[in-house]
Design a protein around this motif. Structure first.
Motif, PDB file in Angstrom:
ATOM      1  N   GLY A   8       6.378  -0.346  -0.301  1.00 27.52           N
ATOM      2  CA  GLY A   8       5.279  -0.031   0.527  1.00 27.52           C
ATOM      3  C   GLY A   8       4.358   0.617  -0.266  1.00 27.52           C
ATOM      4  N   GLY A  11       0.565  -0.123   0.297  1.00 26.03           N
ATOM      5  CA  GLY A  11      -0.202   0.172   1.617  1.00 26.03           C
ATOM      6  C   GLY A  11      -0.809   1.384   1.574  1.00 26.03           C
ATOM      7  N   TYR A  12      -1.305   1.767   2.877  1.00 17.79           N
ATOM      8  CA  TYR A  12      -2.397   2.851   3.050  1.00 17.79           C
ATOM      9  C   TYR A  12      -1.655   4.195   2.305  1.00 17.79           C
ATOM     10  CZ  TYR A  12      -4.921   6.331   5.642  1.00 17.79           C
ATOM     11  OH  TYR A  12      -5.809   7.187   6.212  1.00 17.79           O
ATOM     12  N   ILE A  13      -0.746   4.574   2.909  1.00 19.20           N
ATOM     13  CA  ILE A  13      -0.211   6.056   2.439  1.00 19.20           C
ATOM     14  C   ILE A  13       0.565   5.838   1.011  1.00 19.20           C
ATOM     15  CG2 ILE A  13       1.232   7.941   2.898  1.00 19.20           C
ATOM     16  CD1 ILE A  13       0.873   6.967   5.819  1.00 19.20           C
ATOM     17  N   ASP A  32       6.543  -4.220  -3.065  1.00 13.34           N
ATOM     18  CA  ASP A  32       5.760  -4.534  -1.561  1.00 13.34           C
ATOM     19  C   ASP A  32       6.021  -5.923  -1.409  1.00 13.34           C
ATOM     20  OD1 ASP A  32       3.530  -4.751   0.366  1.00 13.34           O
ATOM     21  OD2 ASP A  32       3.288  -2.718  -0.286  1.00 13.34           O
ATOM     22  N   ASN A  33       5.991  -6.327  -0.125  1.00 16.44           N
ATOM     23  CA  ASN A  33       5.928  -7.785   0.202  1.00 16.44           C
ATOM     24  C   ASN A  33       4.339  -8.375   0.547  1.00 16.44           C
ATOM     25  OD1 ASN A  33       5.486  -6.704   2.809  1.00 16.44           O
ATOM     26  ND2 ASN A  33       7.122  -8.184   3.620  1.00 16.44           N
ATOM     27  N   ALA A  35       2.663  -7.742   2.957  1.00 18.12           N
ATOM     28  CA  ALA A  35       2.580  -8.216   4.302  1.00 18.12           C
ATOM     29  C   ALA A  35       1.577  -7.544   4.925  1.00 18.12           C
ATOM     30  CB  ALA A  35       3.710  -7.936   5.304  1.00 18.12           C
ATOM     31  N   ASN A  36       1.266  -6.485   4.612  1.00 14.73           N
ATOM     32  CA  ASN A  36      -0.032  -5.574   5.284  1.00 14.73           C
ATOM     33  C   ASN A  36      -0.673  -4.775   4.163  1.00 14.73           C
ATOM     34  OD1 ASN A  36      -1.782  -4.569   7.209  1.00 14.73           O
ATOM     35  ND2 ASN A  36      -0.454  -2.685   7.589  1.00 14.73           N
ATOM     36  N   ASP A  60      10.642  -8.333  -0.816  1.00 11.79           N
ATOM     37  CA  ASP A  60      11.111  -7.754   0.714  1.00 11.79           C
ATOM     38  C   ASP A  60      12.212  -6.814   0.804  1.00 11.79           C
ATOM     39  OD1 ASP A  60      12.133  -7.564   3.669  1.00 11.79           O
ATOM     40  OD2 ASP A  60      10.410  -8.971   4.079  1.00 11.79           O
ATOM     41  N   ILE A  61      12.202  -5.639   1.169  1.00  8.65           N
ATOM     42  CA  ILE A  61      12.930  -4.822   1.040  1.00  8.65           C
ATOM     43  C   ILE A  61      14.484  -5.137   1.946  1.00  8.65           C
ATOM     44  CG2 ILE A  61      11.847  -2.562   1.066  1.00  8.65           C
ATOM     45  CD1 ILE A  61      12.180  -2.344   4.213  1.00  8.65           C
ATOM     46  N   PHE A  82       8.253   3.658   2.155  1.00  6.48           N
ATOM     47  CA  PHE A  82       7.242   3.584   2.763  1.00  6.48           C
ATOM     48  C   PHE A  82       7.136   2.413   3.897  1.00  6.48           C
ATOM     49  CE2 PHE A  82       5.179   5.881  -0.345  1.00  6.48           C
ATOM     50  CZ  PHE A  82       4.723   7.048   0.171  1.00  6.48           C
ATOM     51  N   LYS A  86       4.674  -0.685  12.017  1.00  8.01           N
ATOM     52  CA  LYS A  86       4.264   0.736  12.415  1.00  8.01           C
ATOM     53  C   LYS A  86       3.356   0.529  13.511  1.00  8.01           C
ATOM     54  CE  LYS A  86       0.109   0.918   9.635  1.00  8.01           C
ATOM     55  NZ  LYS A  86      -0.787   1.828   8.847  1.00  8.01           N
ATOM     56  N   MET A 101      12.958  -5.541  10.539  1.00  2.00           N
ATOM     57  CA  MET A 101      12.141  -5.129   9.627  1.00  2.00           C
ATOM     58  C   MET A 101      12.711  -3.561   9.061  1.00  2.00           C
ATOM     59  SD  MET A 101       9.981  -6.420   7.754  1.00  2.00           S
ATOM     60  CE  MET A 101       8.862  -7.510   8.372  1.00  2.00           C
ATOM     61  N   TYR A 150       9.088   1.536  18.267  1.00  2.00           N
ATOM     62  CA  TYR A 150       8.720   1.920  16.892  1.00  2.00           C
ATOM     63  C   TYR A 150       9.392   3.385  16.712  1.00  2.00           C
ATOM     64  CZ  TYR A 150       6.027   4.480  13.320  1.00  2.00           C
ATOM     65  OH  TYR A 150       5.305   4.864  11.985  1.00  2.00           O
ATOM     66  N   LYS A 154      12.013   4.629  13.760  1.00  2.00           N
ATOM     67  CA  LYS A 154      12.216   5.988  12.841  1.00  2.00           C
ATOM     68  C   LYS A 154      13.241   6.812  12.953  1.00  2.00           C
ATOM     69  CE  LYS A 154       8.259   5.146  10.910  1.00  2.00           C
ATOM     70  NZ  LYS A 154       8.320   4.776   9.260  1.00  2.00           N
TER      71      LYS A 154
END
Ligand SMILES: NC(=O)c1ccc[n+]([C@@H]2O[C@H](COP(=O)([O-])OP(=O)(O)OC[C@H]3O[C@@H](n4cnc5c(N)ncnc54)[C@H](O)[C@@H]3O)[C@@H](O)[C@H]2O)c1
Length: 339
Positions: A8, A11-13, A32-33, A35-36, A60-61, A82, A86, A101, A150, A154
């Motif tokens: 990931g 991604g953002y973070i 990373d795939n 996807a986002n 994909d993980i 990551f 989410k 996922m 979710y 976690k």
């Protein structure tokens, strides 16, 4: 110097953590795939860091073979994990998607790591594992009371990692419980790109500021807080990214397993955040006071002392930095030039 694979990482973070790691002299591999994630994030990261040819594996993980092949082609000492779904609402609508996922994905990743003898991991957990905590500040030993699927994924992922560390299958592990990440890199070259209607407050505020949304709904102004609106612990993503680098360095140096909060320790109300945003940007945010949402708590912020004590991290950026950088990123995306 540590070589690390970031699931990931586009991604953002993850993308901000790539910058923090490279700044501290580490080498990164992104898996990373997409996807986002935006396709051009790796190119932006290369421009931002001046680091050419960051390896990027599109996979994909859950595809253990592909992750094994990535780890074989790019031997690393550690993984920062990551990659996940989410969205709380989506997790309640499609639980199996989230179990698959997040939980199956993490098991597959851990299997690939074990097969390639990669035995250190830093994991993106969330303060959501505390659920409706009775009081703030929340320390790491507060009870975990997940309220949604979710959050459950976690907590299960944390437990998987802690069990592997306890039984010696992992040499070092950090479960990092983030409070409310906001902001963007000050260059405005990377940031958060939420799909559809944002779930979180800051992206929503920035979209009201660009005119994409007419007003901000404030869910409840009669809480037992100084101004009646909900109080949360917003943390600048650049501070959060730096925390990953410090946690990674700590667990690699000491081969330990830990679970730690990442927050500022300062609660900010919805109205305080909106006022800070208006000051930082000169844009007015129209408000609509709406009823409380079920499940929301009045006040929720971290006790961040463990991160300071154990690996010397504390937040350096404040709410004004968060608002300025969120806006610079969103305005750039929206093609607004008056900043
Ligand atoms: N943003 C928050 O508010 C927040 C708060 C607490 C915890 N977290 C956790 O932090 C992590 C990162 O969050 P983010 O905000 O950067 O989200 P994000 O969606 O921007 O990043 C996740 C990245 O993982 C990738 N990805 C998703 N599923 C994948 C898969 N199966 N295989 C490979 N790649 C996959 C996506 O393309 C994306 O680039 C997540 O685990 C999230 O649950 C986020």
């Amino acid at each position: 110097m540590t070589r690390v694979l970031l699931t990931g990482g586009a991604g953002y973070i993850g993308s901000h953590t790539v910058v923090a790691l490279i700044e501290r002299g580490h080498e990164v591999v992104i898996l990373d795939n997409f996807a986002n994630a935006q396709r051009d994030v790796p190119a932006r990261l290369e421009r931002l860091t001046g680091c050419a040819n960051i390896p990027v594996i599109e996979a994909d993980i859950r595809d253990t073979g592909a992750v094994r092949a990535a780890l074989a082609a790019h031997p690393v000492e550690a993984v920062i994990h990551f990659a996940a779904l989410k969205a709380v609402g989506e997790s309640e609508a499609d639980p199996l998607l989230y179990y698959d996922m997040n939980i199956i994905g993490t098991i597959r990743l851990l299997q690939a790591m074990q097969a390639q003898n990669v035995r250190r991991i830093v994991f993106s957990s969330s303060a959501t594992v505390y659920g409706q905590s009775d009081s703030s500040p929340i320390p790491e030993d507060a009870p975990t009371r997940v309220q949604n699927i979710y959050g459950r994924t976690k907590l299960v992922m944390e437990d998987l990692i802690s069990d592997l560390a306890r039984t010696g299958k992992l040499q070092a592990a950090a479960n990092l419980r983030y409070f409310n990440p906001v902001g963007a890199h000050p260059s405005a070259m990377i940031g958060e790109t939420p799909r559809g209607v944002p779930n979180n407050l800051m992206p929503y505020v920035t979209q009201v500021a660009t005119g994409e949304r007419p007003h901000l709904n404030v869910f409840g102004n009669d809480y037992d807080t100084p101004d009646g609106t909900g109080v949360r612990d917003y943390i600048h993503v650049v501070d959060l990214a730096r925390a990953h680098a410090l946690a990674l360095e700590h667990i690699c140096a000491h081969d330990v397993a830990l679970t730690v909060n990442l927050g500022t320790g300062t609660g900010i109300s919805v109205l305080e955040l909106v006022r800070a945003f208006e000051r930082a940007t000169g844009r007015e945010i129209p408000l609509n006071i709406a009823p409380r949402r079920p499940g929301d708590v009045a006040s929720y912020y971290a006790n961040p002392e463990m991160a300071a004590r154990v690996f010397g991290w504390q937040a350096a950026l404040d709410v004004n930095d968060m608002c300025r950088d969120s806006w610079a990123w969103q305005a750039r995306r929206a093609g607004i030039n008056d900043i």
